[in-house]
Design a protein around this motif. Structure first.
Motif, PDB file in Angstrom:
ATOM      1  N   CYS A 130      50.501  54.206  31.468  1.00 13.09           N
ATOM      2  CA  CYS A 130      50.506  53.551  32.771  1.00 13.09           C
ATOM      3  C   CYS A 130      51.767  52.714  32.952  1.00 13.09           C
ATOM      4  CB  CYS A 130      49.280  52.646  32.915  1.00 13.09           C
ATOM      5  SG  CYS A 130      47.732  53.574  32.955  1.00 13.09           S
ATOM      6  N   CYS A 131      52.159  52.526  34.208  1.00 12.67           N
ATOM      7  CA  CYS A 131      53.349  51.745  34.528  1.00 12.67           C
ATOM      8  C   CYS A 131      53.027  50.285  34.795  1.00 12.67           C
ATOM      9  CB  CYS A 131      54.078  52.339  35.726  1.00 12.67           C
ATOM     10  SG  CYS A 131      53.083  52.382  37.239  1.00 12.67           S
ATOM     11  N   LYS A 132      51.764  49.993  35.150  1.00  8.71           N
ATOM     12  CA  LYS A 132      51.401  48.608  35.443  1.00  8.71           C
ATOM     13  C   LYS A 132      49.888  48.466  35.495  1.00  8.71           C
ATOM     14  CE  LYS A 132      51.930  49.120  40.476  1.00  8.71           C
ATOM     15  NZ  LYS A 132      52.622  48.584  41.659  1.00  8.71           N
ATOM     16  N   ILE A 133      49.488  47.195  35.543  1.00  3.88           N
ATOM     17  CA  ILE A 133      48.087  46.823  35.702  1.00  3.88           C
ATOM     18  C   ILE A 133      48.029  45.922  36.933  1.00  3.88           C
ATOM     19  CG2 ILE A 133      46.117  45.632  34.677  1.00  3.88           C
ATOM     20  CD1 ILE A 133      47.455  46.221  31.919  1.00  3.88           C
ATOM     21  N   THR A 134      47.097  46.195  37.815  1.00 11.53           N
ATOM     22  CA  THR A 134      46.950  45.389  39.023  1.00 11.53           C
ATOM     23  C   THR A 134      45.586  44.709  39.034  1.00 11.53           C
ATOM     24  OG1 THR A 134      46.047  47.231  40.317  1.00 11.53           O
ATOM     25  CG2 THR A 134      48.453  46.944  40.344  1.00 11.53           C
ATOM     26  N   LEU A 135      45.480  43.635  39.813  1.00 15.11           N
ATOM     27  CA  LEU A 135      44.203  42.971  40.031  1.00 15.11           C
ATOM     28  C   LEU A 135      44.279  42.152  41.302  1.00 15.11           C
ATOM     29  CD1 LEU A 135      44.778  39.787  39.241  1.00 15.11           C
ATOM     30  CD2 LEU A 135      44.282  40.563  36.952  1.00 15.11           C
ATOM     31  N   GLU A 136      43.134  41.741  41.794  1.00 20.27           N
ATOM     32  CA  GLU A 136      43.045  40.860  42.944  1.00 20.27           C
ATOM     33  C   GLU A 136      42.435  39.549  42.479  1.00 20.27           C
ATOM     34  OE1 GLU A 136      40.933  43.944  43.330  1.00 20.27           O
ATOM     35  OE2 GLU A 136      42.837  44.944  43.621  1.00 20.27           O
ATOM     36  N   VAL A 137      42.823  38.456  43.137  1.00 18.11           N
ATOM     37  CA  VAL A 137      42.251  37.156  42.801  1.00 18.11           C
ATOM     38  C   VAL A 137      42.138  36.334  44.077  1.00 18.11           C
ATOM     39  CG1 VAL A 137      44.504  36.142  42.194  1.00 18.11           C
ATOM     40  CG2 VAL A 137      42.408  35.141  41.254  1.00 18.11           C
ATOM     41  N   LEU A 138      41.062  35.573  44.190  1.00 15.26           N
ATOM     42  CA  LEU A 138      40.886  34.717  45.352  1.00 15.26           C
ATOM     43  C   LEU A 138      41.919  33.589  45.329  1.00 15.26           C
ATOM     44  CD1 LEU A 138      36.986  34.449  45.433  1.00 15.26           C
ATOM     45  CD2 LEU A 138      38.451  35.823  46.919  1.00 15.26           C
ATOM     46  N   GLU A 139      42.433  33.277  46.489  1.00 14.81           N
ATOM     47  CA  GLU A 139      43.491  32.278  46.640  1.00 14.81           C
ATOM     48  C   GLU A 139      43.123  30.929  46.009  1.00 14.81           C
ATOM     49  OE1 GLU A 139      45.854  30.155  50.369  1.00 14.81           O
ATOM     50  OE2 GLU A 139      44.214  31.545  50.772  1.00 14.81           O
ATOM     51  N   LYS A 140      41.874  30.531  46.137  1.00 14.31           N
ATOM     52  CA  LYS A 140      41.475  29.206  45.640  1.00 14.31           C
ATOM     53  C   LYS A 140      40.733  29.249  44.309  1.00 14.31           C
ATOM     54  CE  LYS A 140      41.681  27.175  50.168  1.00 14.31           C
ATOM     55  NZ  LYS A 140      40.989  26.531  51.265  1.00 14.31           N
ATOM     56  N   ASN A 141      40.750  30.390  43.645  1.00 13.27           N
ATOM     57  CA  ASN A 141      40.154  30.479  42.305  1.00 13.27           C
ATOM     58  C   ASN A 141      41.224  30.074  41.291  1.00 13.27           C
ATOM     59  OD1 ASN A 141      38.868  31.078  39.922  1.00 13.27           O
ATOM     60  ND2 ASN A 141      38.082  33.055  40.614  1.00 13.27           N
ATOM     61  N   HIS A 142      41.484  28.800  41.232  1.00 20.54           N
ATOM     62  CA  HIS A 142      42.582  28.276  40.415  1.00 20.54           C
ATOM     63  C   HIS A 142      42.420  28.551  38.919  1.00 20.54           C
ATOM     64  CE1 HIS A 142      44.297  26.657  44.030  1.00 20.54           C
ATOM     65  NE2 HIS A 142      43.178  25.995  44.289  1.00 20.54           N
ATOM     66  N   PRO A 143      41.215  28.437  38.347  1.00 17.74           N
ATOM     67  CA  PRO A 143      41.088  28.760  36.914  1.00 17.74           C
ATOM     68  C   PRO A 143      41.443  30.221  36.614  1.00 17.74           C
ATOM     69  CG  PRO A 143      39.199  27.482  37.640  1.00 17.74           C
ATOM     70  CD  PRO A 143      39.976  27.854  38.880  1.00 17.74           C
ATOM     71  N   ALA A 144      40.988  31.154  37.460  1.00 20.35           N
ATOM     72  CA  ALA A 144      41.309  32.568  37.245  1.00 20.35           C
ATOM     73  C   ALA A 144      42.801  32.804  37.415  1.00 20.35           C
ATOM     74  CB  ALA A 144      40.520  33.462  38.213  1.00 20.35           C
ATOM     75  N   ARG A 145      43.392  32.212  38.430  1.00 20.94           N
ATOM     76  CA  ARG A 145      44.828  32.381  38.666  1.00 20.94           C
ATOM     77  C   ARG A 145      45.628  31.886  37.462  1.00 20.94           C
ATOM     78  NH1 ARG A 145      45.990  33.309  44.201  1.00 20.94           N
ATOM     79  NH2 ARG A 145      48.042  32.315  44.046  1.00 20.94           N
ATOM     80  N   ALA A 146      45.217  30.760  36.898  1.00 17.52           N
ATOM     81  CA  ALA A 146      45.916  30.228  35.720  1.00 17.52           C
ATOM     82  C   ALA A 146      45.754  31.163  34.524  1.00 17.52           C
ATOM     83  CB  ALA A 146      45.387  28.824  35.380  1.00 17.52           C
ATOM     84  N   ALA A 147      44.554  31.692  34.340  1.00 21.18           N
ATOM     85  CA  ALA A 147      44.316  32.622  33.226  1.00 21.18           C
ATOM     86  C   ALA A 147      45.149  33.886  33.398  1.00 21.18           C
ATOM     87  CB  ALA A 147      42.827  32.970  33.152  1.00 21.18           C
ATOM     88  N   TYR A 148      45.221  34.407  34.615  1.00 24.15           N
ATOM     89  CA  TYR A 148      45.973  35.631  34.857  1.00 24.15           C
ATOM     90  C   TYR A 148      47.474  35.406  34.653  1.00 24.15           C
ATOM     91  CZ  TYR A 148      41.562  37.046  37.078  1.00 24.15           C
ATOM     92  OH  TYR A 148      40.251  37.329  37.341  1.00 24.15           O
ATOM     93  N   ARG A 149      47.973  34.266  35.104  1.00 23.15           N
ATOM     94  CA  ARG A 149      49.393  33.955  34.877  1.00 23.15           C
ATOM     95  C   ARG A 149      49.689  33.860  33.380  1.00 23.15           C
ATOM     96  NH1 ARG A 149      52.492  32.692  39.291  1.00 23.15           N
ATOM     97  NH2 ARG A 149      51.374  32.134  41.196  1.00 23.15           N
ATOM     98  N   LYS A 150      48.767  33.254  32.652  1.00 23.35           N
ATOM     99  CA  LYS A 150      48.927  33.131  31.195  1.00 23.35           C
ATOM    100  C   LYS A 150      49.026  34.518  30.547  1.00 23.35           C
ATOM    101  CE  LYS A 150      46.622  31.296  27.125  1.00 23.35           C
ATOM    102  NZ  LYS A 150      45.386  30.740  26.592  1.00 23.35           N
ATOM    103  N   CYS A 151      48.367  35.493  31.142  1.00 25.17           N
ATOM    104  CA  CYS A 151      48.368  36.864  30.616  1.00 25.17           C
ATOM    105  C   CYS A 151      49.515  37.705  31.179  1.00 25.17           C
ATOM    106  CB  CYS A 151      47.030  37.536  30.913  1.00 25.17           C
ATOM    107  SG  CYS A 151      45.651  36.815  30.019  1.00 25.17           S
ATOM    108  N   GLY A 152      50.418  37.087  31.945  1.00 29.52           N
ATOM    109  CA  GLY A 152      51.599  37.798  32.423  1.00 29.52           C
ATOM    110  C   GLY A 152      51.526  38.345  33.832  1.00 29.52           C
ATOM    111  N   PHE A 153      50.444  38.090  34.549  1.00 31.52           N
ATOM    112  CA  PHE A 153      50.327  38.562  35.925  1.00 31.52           C
ATOM    113  C   PHE A 153      51.035  37.602  36.871  1.00 31.52           C
ATOM    114  CE2 PHE A 153      46.907  40.701  33.794  1.00 31.52           C
ATOM    115  CZ  PHE A 153      46.856  41.935  34.397  1.00 31.52           C
ATOM    116  N   LYS A 154      51.491  38.135  37.987  1.00 34.49           N
ATOM    117  CA  LYS A 154      52.104  37.310  39.026  1.00 34.49           C
ATOM    118  C   LYS A 154      51.864  37.973  40.374  1.00 34.49           C
ATOM    119  CE  LYS A 154      56.636  39.424  38.389  1.00 34.49           C
ATOM    120  NZ  LYS A 154      58.030  39.212  38.093  1.00 34.49           N
ATOM    121  N   PRO A 155      51.982  37.198  41.458  1.00 31.45           N
ATOM    122  CA  PRO A 155      51.799  37.798  42.786  1.00 31.45           C
ATOM    123  C   PRO A 155      52.776  38.948  43.001  1.00 31.45           C
ATOM    124  CG  PRO A 155      51.819  35.410  42.935  1.00 31.45           C
ATOM    125  CD  PRO A 155      52.227  35.766  41.527  1.00 31.45           C
TER     126      PRO A 155
END
Length: 172
Positions: A130-155
């Motif tokens: 695969c070339c990438k991994i995608t996901l969706e996250v709610l704008e105000k789900n700050h704990p999930a957004r922080a976890a995803y950033r820690k794992c290398g995801f970005k908008p």
């Protein structure tokens, strides 16, 4: 331990990450229980899974090409779930993995469960070229957004001038 398992040390001792077997009765029960817990959370919609999902989801996942799920366990207790689906990137001419659901039981949050499950998703994605991994996250789900950033995801943005991509839907 087989290819589909990894055991982690660190904050959660004896944590195992497995690719769910949709035919295994324990995996089926654990997947549904974790998904139900997620559905009842405000970030999952705050309502129970519809009855049809409780009855048919596992069989439909098993029959759906490219579906796979990751489960996290400690001492036989299911702590986390990631549901994934294969897709395709036309601009990169390669398959991709879309992470559709992510949940970690409330008592296990902040302990690195999400990170370890995502490492397993990355492993599967690499095995499938695969070339990438995608996901969706709610704008105000700050704990999930922080976890995803820690794992290398970005908008996602193709061109900053046009802004970040948004996830839209239309029910049928």
């Amino acid at each position: 331990m087989n290819d589909s398992q990894a055991v982690a040390s660190g904050p959660i001792e004896a944590l195992s990450i497995v690719i769910a077997d949709y035919q295994d009765p324990q995996h089926r029960a654990d997947l549904l229980a974790l998904l139900q817990e997620y559905a009842l959370d405000p970030c999952g919609g705050g309502e129970p899974l519809p009855e049809i999902c409780q009855r048919e989801l596992l069989d439909r996942l098993a029959a759906f090409p490219g579906a796979f799920s990751i489960l996290a366990y400690r001492d036989g207790q299911a702590l986390g779930l990631v549901n994934c689906f294969m897709g395709f990137s036309t601009f990169m001419c390669k398959p991709l993995v879309n992470i559709h659901d992510v949940t970690v039981s409330e008592a296990a949050r902040g302990l690195g469960v999400c990170t370890l499950m995502f490492e397993k998703v990355v492993e599967v994605a690499r095995e499938r070229d695969c070339c990438k991994i995608t996901l969706e996250v709610l704008e105000k789900n700050h704990p999930a957004r922080a976890a995803y950033r820690k794992c290398g995801f970005k908008p996602y943005a193709l061109d900053e001038e046009y802004g970040q991509a948004e996830f839209w839907q239309r029910y049928l």
